[in-house]
Write an enzyme that holds these catalytic residues in place. Structure first.
Site, PDB file in Angstrom:
ATOM      1  CB  SER A 132      -0.915   0.006   1.230  1.00 52.93           C
ATOM      2  OG  SER A 132      -1.799  -1.098   1.230  1.00 52.93           O
ATOM      3  CB  SER A 313      -9.240  11.512   1.028  1.00 49.40           C
ATOM      4  OG  SER A 313      -8.827  12.419   2.037  1.00 49.40           O
ATOM      5  CD  GLN A 336     -19.179 -20.019  13.443  1.00 51.01           C
ATOM      6  OE1 GLN A 336     -18.180 -20.500  12.913  1.00 51.01           O
ATOM      7  NE2 GLN A 336     -19.652 -20.470  14.576  1.00 51.01           N
ATOM      8  CD  GLU A 363      -9.570  -0.310  -5.372  1.00 51.94           C
ATOM      9  OE1 GLU A 363     -10.172   0.610  -4.774  1.00 51.94           O
ATOM     10  OE2 GLU A 363     -10.007  -0.841  -6.400  1.00 51.94           O
TER      11      GLU A 363
END
Length: 383
Positions: A132, A313, A336, A363
């Protein structure tokens, strides 16, 4: 599938059209393409025939020009049937997002029209050592007159083996870190460009993911996107605009996991009745429903702001992290509820579990998102 009460008639019709085609043509082959790890190009072409190529490219550049909210609805429908196909089809235009935002008019027209005609693009940013951390890019672009010479290796490139157009980040000033990154458009047929290994992934197996290698690849300066050394800021701005649409397939995974869990809880009989009558199961279903509903509202809220020209952002990171967490939670709880059968490949839950896992990784990991959110809240601190 959840009926969106606030969707417009046009949005409902688009989602209905997509789901009908996918249920008929894609759903029957999902187990096969998942096992083989193959992207179904025939379904890709069918989507084009239905008018969905370049659906996020503005009409003036040859695309369909759908708004972000509508794209979220369509991509959720894709993810509901198969997240791997959804991610690769959605990413087929992601490679030219920087072009649409920061490119020249000539670039926008050329590549928008090529994608509308059915070509596929790939955004190549991730490298083996950096993950990243785009600022740690080792791929280099060295200016040589009217050209750049590019050397490096990208990994985990969605559509890397299918694309004819690559967008890459490369270091044009290695000493400047993320302030020395530039973006470039590189045609696949450029000498020195090759496709590396195809990733044998845990999930999203229908999505093509490869390395892309550049060895003395010469590209014209005209193929640079925007100003030199401005690539990092440009990619951050791209991501702030694509978070909701990029995560919509994950919401499709969550919704399907919930639907299957509800259905199974009605049919599975234990301890004298359907397990859905048990409070322990109802609480799990309730948590899944809470997660799906709130994730959808977060997704659409973010998309509506983008459609109004508001790009936050921090909000994008919230959307990315939250939808990813909900997708994983829903897949886990569905497994489950299915018990041992959920772990069997004869049932669809284990595939949803494998597919859901990627959304908190690609991403920008959810840890990176939380760092971005926290940093935005605290602000810059004095040392």
């Amino acid at each position: 599938m959840f009926e969106y009460q606030l969707m417009t008639d046009e949005q409902k019709e688009l989602v209905k059209m997509v789901r009908q085609m996918l249920d008929k043509e894609l759903a029957p082959i999902v187990p096969e393409i998942d096992k083989k790890g193959e992207y179904p190009m025939e379904i890709h072409k069918r989507m084009g025939e239905m008018g969905f190529f370049a659906m996020d490219v503005p009409e003036e550049y040859g695309g369909v020009g759908l708004d972000a909210e509508t794209i979220c609805h369509v991509r959720e429908a894709l993810g509901y049937v198969d997240a791997g196909f959804a991610c690769s089809f959605s990413a087929s235009t992601f490679g030219i997002k920087p072009v649409l935002l920061f490119g020249t008019e000539e670039q926008k027209h050329e590549y928008g029209e090529r994608l509308a005609a059915g070509e596929i693009s790939a955004n190549c940013m991730t490298e083996p050592q950096s993950g990243s951390d785009l600022g740690n890019t080792k791929t280099k672009a060295v200016r040589d007159g009217d050209y750049y010479v590019i050397n490096g290796r990208k990994c985990f490139a969605t559509n890397g083996g299918l694309a004819s157009i690559y967008t890459i980040g490369a270091s044009t000033d290695p000493e400047a870190g993320n302030r020395g990154i530039s973006l470039f458009i590189i045609p696949r047929d450029t000498p020195g460009v090759s496709v590396g290994k195809d990733e044998d992934k845990m999930g999203l197996r229908a999505s093509n993911t490869t390395d892309v290698v550049f060895e003395d690849a010469r590209i014209p300066v005209a193929n640079r996107i925007g100003e030199e050394n401005a690539g990092f800021k440009m990619m951050m701005k791209v991501l702030s605009r694509t978070r909701p649409t990029g995560m919509a397939p994950g919401l499709g995974v969550a919704q399907r996991a919930l639907d299957l869990a509800v259905q199974y809880s009605r049919e599975r009989v234990a301890f004298g009745g359907p397990i859905g009558k048990k409070q322990a199961i109802q609480f799990k279903l309730a948590d899944m429903e809470i997660g799906v509903q709130t994730a959808r509202q977060q997704l659409i809220y973010n998309a509506k702001l983008i459609d109004q020209g508001i790009y936050d952002s921090r909000l994008g990171s919230v959307t990315k992290a939250y939808v990813a967490d909900v997708a994983m939670m829903c897949a886990h709880e569905a497994m489950q509820i299915y018990g041992g059968y959920g772990y069997s490949r004869e049932y669809p839950i284990e595939k949803l579990f494998r597919d859901a896992r990627i959304f908190s990784l690609f991403e920008g990991t959810n840890e990176i998102q939380r760092m971005s959110i926290g940093g935005a809240l605290v602000g810059k601190l004095k040392k």
